[in-house]
Design an enzyme around this catalytic site. Structure first.
Site: not given
Length: 587
Positions: A239, A268, A286
């Site tokens: 993360r 993000e 991601h």
């Protein structure tokens, strides 16, 4: 795409907020009514979520406390994938909503991506590819480093960390692990354990695999980066918030570490462009868990869990019994506290519940007690978070009788004076043969037929709530005299049956709807001993251990326990149905 099923009140309604594959949607649609509505705004989600029993999200839709508050019928939230930071777990727990995810489903995908980034860093693959596309042959300057014999430091040794270790060993790497807390299972692994400081100082590659929590936020900052070798690389597929991005950029610019590979970011998609564009940083958007295999496996996993949850919650497939939160159980009538105390003491001593209370589920998700107010009050007095109830409904033949009260062991004149002096009611003398009609015509609370032949219609005084007036009346004569309940409306017969009778109180014949509306809309209760619900298929002698009900186990687990208990009884022939009316004599 949305899948439409015929409406069936026994099938749960499930909302898919973030897209999952069509075969998995169809798999779920065989068990539930499914709607797939993606890209909803927060306000749009708040508007429709009350209609659903469960919702499925991935990493896009945020399930906030506000969403959970509006989810009046929510029983489960499913996260297709790993990581629950987009779901307010505290709010879900308060509402006793089950939250499930599929952490195992994408472990291999993330581990493979991690190894891909590690290899790309070691062999400088992105720069080699870029130089070739630019028409250059930079063979002499693109010298990488091998993995054989190098030390890989894995921070966080859960499902993904273990999968990374398996693959890194195949390359001949030495594995050291930092894991808090150290579990017995970890001690059986063929890895060397180290504290974070030693791991950072010893490793040639450091890869992060910890969840984002308060204690892991920015766990790798300037101080930790300064401990790493100048030739070391950092990889983050966990993360974004576990890594201080500004500190990382400074360390790379100042050549204090060799480089980094990132798949996750603090913000993000509004990422730190200077960081991701640095020539010694490899960046991916991601996608570590984003393989068709992983997405499919994650979706199947949570769908299977949802199917199991709703199958196990639906214990009425055997008998209409359910474990429910006690704070959602509401009485419709007042209780006798002395009886509650006696029952609470017996429940504590015996540890068993024989006959479950009977309730009816209301439109707002509460359970109104039809029979068993003393039992539910005893549960609350003992601090039970949950109780077992029998569900009843008008559609299944639920009926209602109204008891009449025979007042005894008090002088008629004394009783009249008591009633006539009450502040909330007024008495109007009427002819006996007209009392029933007048009570209906003028909406009287009841009428009282005294043993001396006088009959009085009882009204609430102007401005006084009808239930408040009725409760004052019944409380007064119950306190002053002895009261029996009867369905017999023949006064002559009652005088013979009760020689000490001073009066009979005749109440209107209430309906189920009237009782529900009066109680739920006003929050006031009927007096004890007026209503008698007729419940078809009354469940008796359940005889369950109350230890489970008192425990802090979640609601769904208690319902699963009840479900299996009933299955066991059914398998042993321990459930019998008697269709004929039964007379029970007190022991």
């Amino acid at each position: 795409m949305p899948t439409t099923q015929a409406q069936d009140s026994r099938r749960p309604r499930i909302l898919i907020c973030d897209a999952i594959s069509e075969p998995v949607v169809n798999m779920l649609a065989a068990h539930a009514e499914v709607d797939q509505k993606t890209n909803l705004t927060h306000d749009e989600l708040l508007k429709i979520i009350p209609n659903y029993d469960a919702m499925i999200v991935r990493g896009i839709t945020k399930v906030t406390a506000d969403v959970i508050k509006h989810g009046l019928n929510l029983k489960a939230i499913a996260r297709s994938g790993a990581g629950l930071e987009h779901i307010d777990l505290v709010a879900a727990q308060k509402q006793e909503i089950i939250v499930v995810d599929s952490p195992d489903a994408n472990a291999v995908a993330v581990a493979e991506h991690t190894m891909g980034l590690l290899l790309s860093l070691a062999r400088r693959l992105p720069r080699a590819d870029f130089s070739m596309k630019a028409g250059r042959w930079d063979k002499n300057i693109l010298v990488g480093t091998g993995l054989q014999g190098k030390t890989l430091g894995i921070v966080g040794f859960g499902r993904i960390g273990r999968q990374v270790a398996i693959r890194a060993r195949a390359f001949g790497m030495k594995i050291i692990v930092n894991q808090v807390p150290i579990t017995p299972e970890l001690l059986l692994e063929e890895v060397d354990l180290a504290d974070l400081v030693d791991l950072l100082q010893m490793s040639d590659f450091v890869t992060l695999h910890v969840p984002l929590r308060k204690e892991t936020h920015n766990m790798i900052g300037a101080e930790q980066l300064a401990m790493m070798k100048q030739t070391a690389f950092l990889i983050n597929t966990a993360r974004g918030g576990v890594l201080d991005e500004d500190a990382l950029l400074a360390a790379i610019k100042e050549d204090r570490i060799a480089g980094a590979a990132l798949d996750v970011y603090v913000r993000e998609p509004d990422i730190n462009q200077e960081l991701v564009k640095h020539e010694r940083v490899i960046a991916t958007p991601h996608i570590a868990a984003s393989t068709e295999d992983a997405n499919q496996a994650a979706a199947i996993s949570v769908v299977e869990q949802l199917i199991e949850i709703f199958e196990e919650i639906g214990v009425d497939t055997i008998l209409p019994l359910r474990v429910v939160p006690m704070d959602k159980v509401v009485p419709h009538e007042h209780i006798d506290q002395k009886r509650v105390n006696r029952l609470a003491n017996r429940l504590q001593q015996d540890g068993r519940l024989s006959n479950p209370p009977v309730v009816m589920e209301t439109d707002d998700g509460r359970y109104m007690v039809l029979d068993g107010a003393t039992r539910t009050a005893a549960f609350r007095q003992l601090g039970y978070p949950h109780g077992v109830v029998q569900l009843a409904s008008p559609e299944e033949g639920l009926g209602l009788h109204t008891w009449f009260h025979v007042i005894q062991q008090i002088d008629v004149k004394q009783l009249f004076a008591l009633m006539n002096g009450l502040s909330n009611i007024k008495l109007e003398q009427v002819e006996a043969e007209k009392a029933d009609d007048l009570m209906f015509e003028y909406a009287g609370l009841c009428y009282i037929h005294f043993a001396d032949g006088r009959v009085f219609l009882v009204h609430a005084k102007p401005g006084v709530n009808r239930l408040d007036a009725l409760n004052q009346l019944t409380a007064a004569y119950i306190e002053a005299a002895h009261v029996d309940r009867t369905l017999n409306d023949n006064v002559i017969s009652l005088k013979l049956e009760y020689p000490e009778m001073a009066a009979v109180v005749f109440f209107p014949e209430y309906t189920v709807a009237q009782v529900m509306q009066s109680t739920l809309s006003s929050g006031r209760y009927f007096p004890a001993g007026i209503t008698r619900f007729i419940i078809p298929g009354r469940i008796l002698r359940l005889n369950i251990d109350t230890e489970m009900l008192q425990s802090d186990k979640p609601l769904w687990e208690k319902n699963r326990w009840l479900h299996h208990l009933l299955l066991e009884k059914q398998g042993k022939g321990g459930i019998r149905f008697y269709a004929e009316p039964v007379f029970l004599l007190d022991e």
